[in-house]
Design a protein around this motif. Structure first.
Motif, PDB file in Angstrom:
ATOM      1  N   ILE A  39       0.790  -1.310   0.051  1.00 51.07           N
ATOM      2  CA  ILE A  39       0.006  -0.071  -0.102  1.00 51.07           C
ATOM      3  C   ILE A  39       0.851   1.327   0.108  1.00 51.07           C
ATOM      4  O   ILE A  39       0.373   2.283  -0.260  1.00 51.07           O
ATOM      5  CB  ILE A  39      -1.010  -0.071   1.073  1.00 51.07           C
ATOM      6  N   ASN A  40       2.473   1.080   0.179  1.00 52.15           N
ATOM      7  CA  ASN A  40       2.967   2.406   0.476  1.00 52.15           C
ATOM      8  C   ASN A  40       3.284   3.024  -1.009  1.00 52.15           C
ATOM      9  O   ASN A  40       3.148   4.200  -1.258  1.00 52.15           O
ATOM     10  CB  ASN A  40       4.577   1.837   1.006  1.00 52.15           C
ATOM     11  N   SER A  41       3.579   2.168  -2.005  1.00 52.77           N
ATOM     12  CA  SER A  41       4.021   2.760  -3.357  1.00 52.77           C
ATOM     13  C   SER A  41       2.971   3.610  -3.892  1.00 52.77           C
ATOM     14  O   SER A  41       3.025   4.600  -4.461  1.00 52.77           O
ATOM     15  CB  SER A  41       4.805   1.843  -4.277  1.00 52.77           C
ATOM     16  N   PRO A  42       1.717   2.992  -4.137  1.00 53.45           N
ATOM     17  CA  PRO A  42       0.579   3.609  -4.928  1.00 53.45           C
ATOM     18  C   PRO A  42      -0.077   4.580  -4.295  1.00 53.45           C
ATOM     19  O   PRO A  42      -1.142   5.010  -4.572  1.00 53.45           O
ATOM     20  CB  PRO A  42      -0.236   2.478  -5.378  1.00 53.45           C
ATOM     21  N   ALA A  43       0.451   5.149  -3.063  1.00 54.28           N
ATOM     22  CA  ALA A  43      -0.409   5.839  -2.021  1.00 54.28           C
ATOM     23  C   ALA A  43      -1.240   6.917  -2.969  1.00 54.28           C
ATOM     24  O   ALA A  43      -2.247   7.360  -2.425  1.00 54.28           O
ATOM     25  CB  ALA A  43       0.302   6.168  -0.708  1.00 54.28           C
ATOM     26  N   GLU A  44      -0.226   7.793  -3.375  1.00 53.39           N
ATOM     27  CA  GLU A  44      -0.617   9.006  -4.126  1.00 53.39           C
ATOM     28  C   GLU A  44      -1.918   8.739  -5.119  1.00 53.39           C
ATOM     29  O   GLU A  44      -2.851   9.203  -5.218  1.00 53.39           O
ATOM     30  CB  GLU A  44       0.419   9.674  -4.812  1.00 53.39           C
ATOM     31  N   TYR A  45      -1.822   7.626  -5.953  1.00 55.97           N
ATOM     32  CA  TYR A  45      -2.793   7.329  -6.969  1.00 55.97           C
ATOM     33  C   TYR A  45      -3.823   6.735  -6.219  1.00 55.97           C
ATOM     34  O   TYR A  45      -4.995   7.133  -6.622  1.00 55.97           O
ATOM     35  CB  TYR A  45      -2.201   6.102  -7.968  1.00 55.97           C
ATOM     36  N   MET A  46      -3.774   6.269  -5.004  1.00 60.85           N
ATOM     37  CA  MET A  46      -5.041   5.682  -4.360  1.00 60.85           C
ATOM     38  C   MET A  46      -5.858   6.793  -3.970  1.00 60.85           C
ATOM     39  O   MET A  46      -6.901   7.069  -3.691  1.00 60.85           O
ATOM     40  CB  MET A  46      -4.588   4.785  -3.450  1.00 60.85           C
ATOM     41  N   LYS A  47      -5.031   7.906  -3.221  1.00 60.12           N
ATOM     42  CA  LYS A  47      -5.605   9.018  -2.691  1.00 60.12           C
ATOM     43  C   LYS A  47      -6.461   9.848  -3.639  1.00 60.12           C
ATOM     44  O   LYS A  47      -7.681  10.405  -3.372  1.00 60.12           O
ATOM     45  CB  LYS A  47      -4.584   9.852  -2.012  1.00 60.12           C
ATOM     46  N   GLN A  48      -5.809   9.834  -4.715  1.00 61.72           N
ATOM     47  CA  GLN A  48      -6.402  10.651  -6.360  1.00 61.72           C
ATOM     48  C   GLN A  48      -7.727   9.763  -6.389  1.00 61.72           C
ATOM     49  O   GLN A  48      -8.797  10.499  -6.627  1.00 61.72           O
ATOM     50  CB  GLN A  48      -5.307  10.453  -7.354  1.00 61.72           C
ATOM     51  N   PHE A  49      -7.801   8.709  -6.480  1.00 63.31           N
ATOM     52  CA  PHE A  49      -8.911   7.775  -6.526  1.00 63.31           C
ATOM     53  C   PHE A  49     -10.090   8.076  -5.367  1.00 63.31           C
ATOM     54  O   PHE A  49     -11.273   8.039  -5.705  1.00 63.31           O
ATOM     55  CB  PHE A  49      -8.591   6.326  -6.666  1.00 63.31           C
ATOM     56  N   TYR A  50      -9.518   7.898  -4.222  1.00 61.91           N
ATOM     57  CA  TYR A  50     -10.661   8.425  -3.170  1.00 61.91           C
ATOM     58  C   TYR A  50     -11.122   9.669  -3.346  1.00 61.91           C
ATOM     59  O   TYR A  50     -12.280   9.919  -3.088  1.00 61.91           O
ATOM     60  CB  TYR A  50      -9.841   8.492  -1.919  1.00 61.91           C
ATOM     61  N   ASN A  51     -10.294  10.815  -4.006  1.00 65.89           N
ATOM     62  CA  ASN A  51     -10.800  11.886  -4.124  1.00 65.89           C
ATOM     63  C   ASN A  51     -11.640  12.131  -5.299  1.00 65.89           C
ATOM     64  O   ASN A  51     -12.956  12.715  -5.280  1.00 65.89           O
ATOM     65  CB  ASN A  51      -9.796  12.899  -4.283  1.00 65.89           C
ATOM     66  N   ASN A 184       7.727   2.157 -12.628  1.00 63.58           N
ATOM     67  CA  ASN A 184       7.543   1.685 -14.011  1.00 63.58           C
ATOM     68  C   ASN A 184       6.823   0.246 -14.192  1.00 63.58           C
ATOM     69  O   ASN A 184       6.672  -0.468 -15.278  1.00 63.58           O
ATOM     70  CB  ASN A 184       8.779   1.736 -14.775  1.00 63.58           C
ATOM     71  N   LEU A 185       6.410  -0.321 -12.857  1.00 66.55           N
ATOM     72  CA  LEU A 185       5.902  -1.491 -12.862  1.00 66.55           C
ATOM     73  C   LEU A 185       4.166  -1.498 -12.692  1.00 66.55           C
ATOM     74  O   LEU A 185       3.377  -1.215 -13.476  1.00 66.55           O
ATOM     75  CB  LEU A 185       6.477  -2.823 -12.179  1.00 66.55           C
ATOM     76  N   LEU A 186       3.890  -1.582 -11.233  1.00 65.24           N
ATOM     77  CA  LEU A 186       2.565  -1.520 -10.981  1.00 65.24           C
ATOM     78  C   LEU A 186       1.959  -0.398 -10.163  1.00 65.24           C
ATOM     79  O   LEU A 186       0.877  -0.155 -10.010  1.00 65.24           O
ATOM     80  CB  LEU A 186       2.084  -2.762 -10.233  1.00 65.24           C
ATOM     81  N   ALA A 187       2.827   0.722  -9.686  1.00 61.60           N
ATOM     82  CA  ALA A 187       2.385   1.761  -8.935  1.00 61.60           C
ATOM     83  C   ALA A 187       2.086   2.723  -9.924  1.00 61.60           C
ATOM     84  O   ALA A 187       2.833   3.770 -10.241  1.00 61.60           O
ATOM     85  CB  ALA A 187       3.394   1.882  -8.046  1.00 61.60           C
ATOM     86  N   SER A 188       0.990   2.589 -10.678  1.00 55.21           N
ATOM     87  CA  SER A 188       0.723   3.749 -11.492  1.00 55.21           C
ATOM     88  C   SER A 188      -0.985   3.741 -11.306  1.00 55.21           C
ATOM     89  O   SER A 188      -1.565   3.010 -10.746  1.00 55.21           O
ATOM     90  CB  SER A 188       1.206   3.111 -12.870  1.00 55.21           C
ATOM     91  N   GLU A 189      -1.589   4.642 -12.381  1.00 56.09           N
ATOM     92  CA  GLU A 189      -2.898   5.028 -12.151  1.00 56.09           C
ATOM     93  C   GLU A 189      -3.644   3.540 -12.530  1.00 56.09           C
ATOM     94  O   GLU A 189      -4.682   3.322 -11.936  1.00 56.09           O
ATOM     95  CB  GLU A 189      -3.242   6.119 -13.150  1.00 56.09           C
TER      96      GLU A 189
END
Length: 501
Positions: A39-51, A184-189
């Motif tokens: 859950i650490n690496s994609p945190a920013e994308y996930m917060k964006q998704f929450y928003n 460049n692997l899975l921590a993306s939108e």
């Protein structure tokens, strides 16, 4: 009975035992590590998704405070689930057996994996929060049941090495999540639902493979009264037919415990004969989590950035730290039977203590002395090495060793609850401590490491290469119980130690 003694040969690592260990650890412990870090690496994308989700529903964005709160809840639902899982250990392992519990536990991994994988399509962040709770329950059960299962399968000369394997797979899980979580692997939108959903893969493998392996022979003989089953399990695990003396040893443990019956958590706290064992487990589990290992991980990225590592390179350094963790835990697997548990614990906590001391100084001088940030990086790595040697792997192994069959499930429930509650507290409180104390926040961890080291030095005995009964004798002396209220004590009718053979 001379012939019996020839058969008391050293247990060896048979194929069945090795595969059972790998499948139990990969199917269960691996996921615990994976979910801690995923859950650490994609945190920013996930917060964006929450928003964005909030925007789609209400037409407005969340305030930053609400978003941070929601995110904290998402992260800390995992240790909270772990706490819930720990409370389920006792009832489940006695009802379903050790292996049965591990199989049942996969429900709590496969269901949330599907939910998290679909959360983005379903446009629902609630699914993620519920899933984090479920995955937490899975981790809480497995972090207690895997060491119990392996500790009961292993011959005593391999018990330490196999007992460290779950922790090894936890670190491998963390590393794999860090690697998959590279940008460049899975921590993306697009990638983060896949990253979270991958936790179901080990679970699915375990459901397919674990049924072919034996249940814990101790469980079969003591709880299920199934001597044939226990003998067959032992024959498969040991790779030879002469298992009678080992069945005899398990039966002695059983006789010793008839007096006690099943010991509930409440009774565990009341029994004088288990006092030091219980205190030791609480001290070690609290020390393990409150010594700041999670905080070091949360803080590592900032430390690397301030040391001049470029923003987009930090993730590689973090994965490097994860790799160091794995390598050191592999070392622990091999040295735990050579150096013993006590020495590794003392060594590990002392190293963590020193690393925290130096780190506090280095962080406070960071801006004044140009080379200080590099000292901070060294401290983080030294800390990770120290923690991986003793504090991470040994406490769960010790619960298996210092409690007998009747009290072991309750002891794991206590140890597990302390572990997860401490984890939960650190996760919730540390960000606030960090705001308040800044670089001095590690002083708290320094103190905890020191206190734990002193406790281990004064109290915790060496358990390497001893049978469960022998370990119990050490504590009988410490608890000074043999002559007090003999009718109430756990070990009142200990059979004379194999004199009749």
């Amino acid at each position: 009975m001379e012939q019996q003694d020839q058969f008391k040969k050293e247990g060896r690592l048979t194929l069945v035992l090795a595969l059972a260990t790998l499948i139990a650890a990969f199917g269960s412990s691996f996921q615990y590590g994976y979910n801690v870090a995923a859950i650490n690496s994609p945190a920013e994308y996930m917060k964006q998704f929450y928003n964005d989700t909030h925007y789609d529903r209400t037409g407005g964005y969340m305030e930053s405070y609400s978003l941070t709160l929601l995110w904290s809840v998402t992260v800390s639902m995992f240790p909270f689930g772990g706490f819930v899982g720990s409370l389920l250990v006792g009832p489940l392992v006695n009802k379903l057996g050790r292996k049965g519990t591990l199989l049942f536990n996969n429900i709590f991994s496969i269901v949330p994996a599907i939910l998290m994988g679909c959360s983005k399509i379903a446009k629902s962040f609630e699914l993620i929060i519920i899933s984090r709770l479920l995955v937490g329950i899975c981790a809480g059960l497995s972090s207690n049941v895997v060491p119990m299962y392996l500790g009961e399968l292993a011959p005593k000369n391999l018990r330490g090495a196999l007992g460290v394997v779950p922790q090894l797979f936890i670190t491998v899980g963390i590393l794999v999540a860090q690697i998959f979580g590279l940008r460049n692997l899975l921590a993306s939108e697009e990638g983060w639902p896949v990253l979270l959903g991958l936790t179901g893969v080990p679970a699915a493998l375990q459901v397919l493979l674990l049924p072919f392996f034996p249940e814990s022979p101790r469980y079969l003989l003591i709880q299920k009264k199934d001597e044939e089953g226990a003998k067959n399990a032992l024959k498969r695990l040991r790779g030879w037919d002469a298992v009678d003396w080992e069945v005899e040893e398990i039966r002695q443990e059983d006789e010793a415990e008839k007096a006690a019956g099943f010991i509930s958590v409440v009774k565990l706290f009341q029994m004088r004969s288990l006092r030091w064992q219980l205190l030791s487990i609480i001290a070690l589990m609290a020390g393990q989590q409150l010594s700041g290992v999670n905080a070091i991980y949360y803080y590592a990225d900032q430390i690397y950035v301030s040391a001049g590592v470029e923003e987009n390179q930090v993730q590689y350094v973090t994965a490097g730290t994860g790799a160091v963790n794995v390598v050191m835990t592999v070392c622990a697997v091999f040295v735990v039977e050579l150096l013993g548990r006590r020495l590794l614990l003392l060594l590990g906590f002392s190293v963590c203590f020193l690393a925290c001391c130096v780190l506090t100084v280095a962080l406070s001088l960071q801006d004044t002395i140009s080379w200080m940030p590099y000292i901070s990086i060294v401290c983080v790595i030294v800390y990770v090495v120290g923690h991986a040697l003793g504090p991470s792997p040994i406490p769960a192994l010790l619960i298996t060793e210092i409690f007998l069959q009747s009290s072991r499930p309750s002891a794991f429930m206590v140890g597990g609850s302390v572990h997860w509650l401490s984890n939960f507290v650190v996760g919730l409180v540390f960000p606030f401590i960090q705001e308040g104390l800044g670089s001095y926040s590690f002083i708290i961890f320094t103190v905890i490491c020191l206190l734990t080291t002193i406790y281990i030095f004064m109290i915790v005995p060496e358990t390497k290469g001893k049978s469960f009964i022998e370990i119990n004798q050490i504590f009988v002396k410490m608890n000074k119980v043999s002559d007090v209220h003999p009718e109430k004590e756990e070990l009142k009718n200990l059979p004379p130690v194999s004199s009749e053979q």
